[in-house]
Design an enzyme around this catalytic site. Structure first.
Site, short mmCIF file in Angstrom:
data_model
loop_
_atom_site.label_atom_id
_atom_site.label_comp_id
_atom_site.label_asym_id
_atom_site.label_seq_id
_atom_site.Cartn_x
_atom_site.Cartn_y
_atom_site.Cartn_z
N LEU A 1 -1.90 -8.19 -2.90
CA LEU A 1 -2.11 -8.97 -1.69
C LEU A 1 -2.92 -10.24 -1.93
O LEU A 1 -3.01 -11.10 -1.06
CB LEU A 1 -2.81 -8.11 -0.63
CG LEU A 1 -1.93 -7.07 0.06
CD1 LEU A 1 -2.78 -6.11 0.89
CD2 LEU A 1 -0.89 -7.73 0.94
N LYS B 1 -10.89 -7.26 8.54
CA LYS B 1 -9.78 -6.76 9.34
C LYS B 1 -9.66 -7.51 10.67
O LYS B 1 -8.56 -7.61 11.23
CB LYS B 1 -9.94 -5.25 9.59
CG LYS B 1 -9.49 -4.38 8.43
CD LYS B 1 -7.98 -4.43 8.25
CE LYS B 1 -7.46 -3.41 7.29
NZ LYS B 1 -5.99 -3.42 7.17
N ALA C 1 -4.85 -2.40 1.51
CA ALA C 1 -6.19 -2.87 1.86
C ALA C 1 -7.22 -2.22 0.95
O ALA C 1 -6.96 -1.19 0.32
CB ALA C 1 -6.53 -2.54 3.31
N GLY D 1 0.81 -1.21 0.00
CA GLY D 1 0.00 0.00 0.00
C GLY D 1 0.84 1.26 0.00
O GLY D 1 0.42 2.30 0.51
N VAL D 2 2.02 1.19 -0.60
CA VAL D 2 2.94 2.34 -0.58
C VAL D 2 2.40 3.54 -1.35
O VAL D 2 2.80 4.68 -1.10
CB VAL D 2 4.33 1.92 -1.12
CG1 VAL D 2 4.28 1.72 -2.63
CG2 VAL D 2 5.40 2.92 -0.73
N THR D 3 1.48 3.31 -2.29
CA THR D 3 0.94 4.42 -3.07
C THR D 3 -0.21 5.14 -2.37
O THR D 3 -0.73 6.13 -2.88
CB THR D 3 0.45 3.94 -4.45
OG1 THR D 3 -0.58 2.96 -4.26
CG2 THR D 3 1.58 3.32 -5.26
N GLY D 4 -0.62 4.64 -1.21
CA GLY D 4 -1.73 5.25 -0.49
C GLY D 4 -1.28 6.37 0.43
O GLY D 4 -0.10 6.72 0.50
N GLN D 5 -2.25 6.93 1.14
CA GLN D 5 -1.96 8.02 2.08
C GLN D 5 -0.90 7.62 3.09
O GLN D 5 0.16 8.26 3.20
CB GLN D 5 -3.24 8.42 2.81
CG GLN D 5 -3.00 9.35 4.00
CD GLN D 5 -4.23 9.58 4.86
OE1 GLN D 5 -4.82 10.65 4.81
NE2 GLN D 5 -4.62 8.59 5.67
N TYR E 1 -15.71 -4.85 5.76
CA TYR E 1 -14.35 -4.35 5.98
C TYR E 1 -13.88 -4.69 7.40
O TYR E 1 -12.78 -5.22 7.61
CB TYR E 1 -14.30 -2.84 5.74
CG TYR E 1 -13.03 -2.18 6.20
CD1 TYR E 1 -11.83 -2.38 5.52
CD2 TYR E 1 -13.01 -1.34 7.30
CE1 TYR E 1 -10.66 -1.77 5.94
CE2 TYR E 1 -11.85 -0.72 7.73
CZ TYR E 1 -10.68 -0.94 7.05
OH TYR E 1 -9.53 -0.33 7.47
N TYR F 1 -14.21 -9.60 -2.17
CA TYR F 1 -12.91 -8.99 -2.50
C TYR F 1 -12.22 -8.47 -1.25
O TYR F 1 -11.02 -8.69 -1.04
CB TYR F 1 -13.11 -7.87 -3.51
CG TYR F 1 -11.84 -7.12 -3.84
CD1 TYR F 1 -10.85 -7.70 -4.63
CD2 TYR F 1 -11.62 -5.83 -3.36
CE1 TYR F 1 -9.68 -7.01 -4.93
CE2 TYR F 1 -10.46 -5.14 -3.65
CZ TYR F 1 -9.49 -5.74 -4.44
OH TYR F 1 -8.34 -5.06 -4.72
N GLU G 1 -12.69 0.15 13.18
CA GLU G 1 -13.94 -0.49 12.76
C GLU G 1 -14.12 -1.87 13.41
O GLU G 1 -15.22 -2.44 13.35
CB GLU G 1 -14.00 -0.60 11.24
CG GLU G 1 -14.15 0.73 10.52
CD GLU G 1 -15.50 1.38 10.71
OE1 GLU G 1 -16.48 0.64 10.95
OE2 GLU G 1 -15.59 2.62 10.64
N THR H 1 -7.80 -1.57 12.52
CA THR H 1 -8.74 -0.45 12.37
C THR H 1 -9.70 -0.35 13.54
O THR H 1 -10.07 -1.36 14.17
CB THR H 1 -9.55 -0.62 11.07
OG1 THR H 1 -10.62 0.33 11.04
CG2 THR H 1 -10.17 -2.01 10.98
#
Length: 375
Positions: A64, A165, A87, A8-12, A161, A100, A134, A132
Site C-alpha cells: 500500500l 484511519k 493496514a 490484506g488478503v493474507t489477514g483474518q 492508528y 508508517y 477507533e 474502524t
C-alpha cells in the site's frame, strides 16, 4: 463473472472474504507483501497453481506504500470491486510506528482511490474501505440517544492508528462526492476469529488459556481489564462488506453487534470453555485471577493457582475505555443479521487454539522442542 481485488488478503478478514467471494463465483485477486518467510497460512487452502486452467484465486506482490505497483495491479485486474483491508491495524503498536501507519493506513487508501480515477475506472469499480471504531475514541458525549456510536456520531481518534484511519475515511468520502465513485466506508467494530493475529487481545487470551489448560504455560499478562469492546465474528463482518458493495447507493455503514463486554469477562468466558472457573482479586495494577474450580476432566489446573496478572506496560498512552456500535442501519437497509454471538465466538476461538496447542503438547511428549513465541 465478477472480479474482486483484496488488499490484506493474507489477514483474518482478507482470508474469510476471499472464501466468501470464491463461493459466490468471483475471480479473486489478492495483494500480498513480499516476505522472506511464508505469510500465507490463512489462505493456503485456497491456493491454485498458476497453470490451473480454471484459476480463480490469483496473488500479486504489492504494498500500500507503492502507488505505481497498486496502479499496475488494478490496471491488470480491471476489478469490479476493490476491498481495501490492508493496514497496520494494531492500535498499541501504532504509537511506536506513527509515520508508517500514516503512510499505509492513510495514504494507502488515497493511492487506491487515485489509481482507480487515473485509470478511468470510476464507473466500473466499486471500492470498500475498511474503517474502524477507533475513529470514535470512546468519547461518551458523542454517542447517540441510545448510548451507541452510529454513522452520524462525531469522531475523536485517540491513537495514530485512529488518526490515519480517519484520513482514509474522509478521503474515501471525498472521492465519492468529488468524482461520483461508488466508494464506501465500513466502520467495523472489533471482530475476531481463530484467524485473528496472535498479538490482539482476544487471541492472546484464547492462546494463553489453551496453553494453561494443557499445562504448557503458567500464567499470562494483560493491560486494562476494564476496557469494554463490541466483539463480533469476522465471518459475519466480511459478509456485510460484500453486502455494502451490492447496495443501490454508496454509503457509509457501522458494522457492530450492539453489545459490549469487558476484557475481564472475555477472560472468564475463555476459561469457562475448558471448565475452569476464576476469581479476580485486587484492583488496578494489583488485580490478579486465580483458579477456584476445574470442571473438565481433561483440563485440570491446581486450585488457587494464579493465572493472570496486570502488566502496566500494556496500557495505551491514551486509552479508549468503551466502544459499542449501533448496527441498526445495516440491519434495516441491507438486512444484515450476525450469525454468531459472543459465546459461540469464544468457543470457536478456543477450539482452534486448543487444537493448535495440542500439537505442541504432542511434540513435547515425543521429545521435541517447541517454539517459545512472545505473546
Amino acid at each position: 463473472m465478477k472480479v474482486a481485488l483484496i488488499t490484506g488478503v493474507t489477514g483474518q478478514d482478507g482470508s474469510y472474504l476471499a472464501e466468501l467471494l470464491l463461493e459466490k463465483g468471483y475471480i479473486v485477486h489478492g495483494i500480498k507483501r513480499r516476505s522472506s518467510l511464508f505469510n500465507t497460512d490463512r489462505i493456503d487452502h485456497l491456493y491454485q497453481d498458476p497453470h490451473d486452467p480454471d484459476q480463480r484465486f490469483i496473488l500479486h506482490y504489492g504494498d500500500l506504500t507503492d502507488a505505481m505497483n497498486l496502479t499496475k495491479i488494478i490496471q491488470e485486474c480491471q476489478p469490479d470491486e476493490i476491498y481495501n483491508l490492508g493496514a497496520m491495524s494494531h492500535v498499541a503498536v501504532s504509537f511506536d510506528t506513527p509515520e508508517y501507519v500514516g503512510n499505509v493506513d492513510g495514504l494507502g487508501t488515497l493511492r487506491i482511490l487515485e489509481a482507480v480515477r487515473i485509470l478511468g475506472l470510476e464507473k466500473k469499480t466499486k471500492i470498500y474501505q475498511a474503517s474502524t471504531s477507533e475513529l470514535y475514541g470512546g468519547m461518551s458525549e458523542n454517542k447517540n440517544e441510545k448510548g451507541f456510536y452510529d454513522e452520524n456520531s462525531p469522531f475523536y481518534p485517540r491513537s495514530p492508528y485512529g488518526v490515519a484511519k480517519i484520513y482514509g475515511f474522509w478521503i474515501t468520502k471525498n472521492y465519492r462526492e468529488a468524482y461520483n465513485m461508488f466508494a464506501c466506508n465500513g466502520i467495523l467494530f472489533n471482530h475476531e476469529s481463530p484467524r485473528r493475529g496472535e498479538t490482539f487481545v482476544t487471541r492472546k487470551i484464547t492462546r494463553a488459556v489453551a496453553k494453561i489448560a494443557l499445562g504448557l504455560q503458567e500464567k499470562f499478562f494483560l493491560g486494562n481489564l476494564d476496557a469494554q469492546r463490541d466483539w463480533g465474528h469476522a465471518k459475519d463482518y466480511v459478509r456485510m462488506m460484500w453486502m455494502i458493495l451490492q447496495a443501490e447507493q454508496p454509503e457509509d455503514w457501522v458494522i457492530a453487534t450492539g453489545s459490549t463486554t469487558r476484557v475481564r469477562d472475555f477472560v472468564r468466558l475463555a476459561f469457562k470453555d475448558v471448565g475452569i472457573e476464576l476469581e479476580f482479586k485486587g484492583t488496578g495494577v494489583e488485580e490478579k485471577a486465580y483458579v477456584i474450580a476445574c470442571n473438565h476432566k481433561d483440563y485440570q489446573v491446581k486450585i488457587g493457582k494464579e493465572v493472570l496478572s496486570v502488566d502496566p506496560s500494556y496500557f495505551r498512552p491514551t486509552e479508549v475505555d468503551v466502544l459499542i456500535g449501533d448496527p441498526s442501519k445495516a440491519k434495516q437497509k441491507l438486512g444484515w443479521v450476525p450469525e454468531h454471538d459472543l459465546a459461540s465466538l469464544v468457543k470457536d476461538m478456543m477450539q482452534g487454539d486448543l487444537a493448535l496447542m495440542k500439537k505442541d503438547l504432542d511434540l513435547l511428549k515425543a521429545g521435541h522442542d517447541i517454539l517459545k513465541q512472545a505473546e
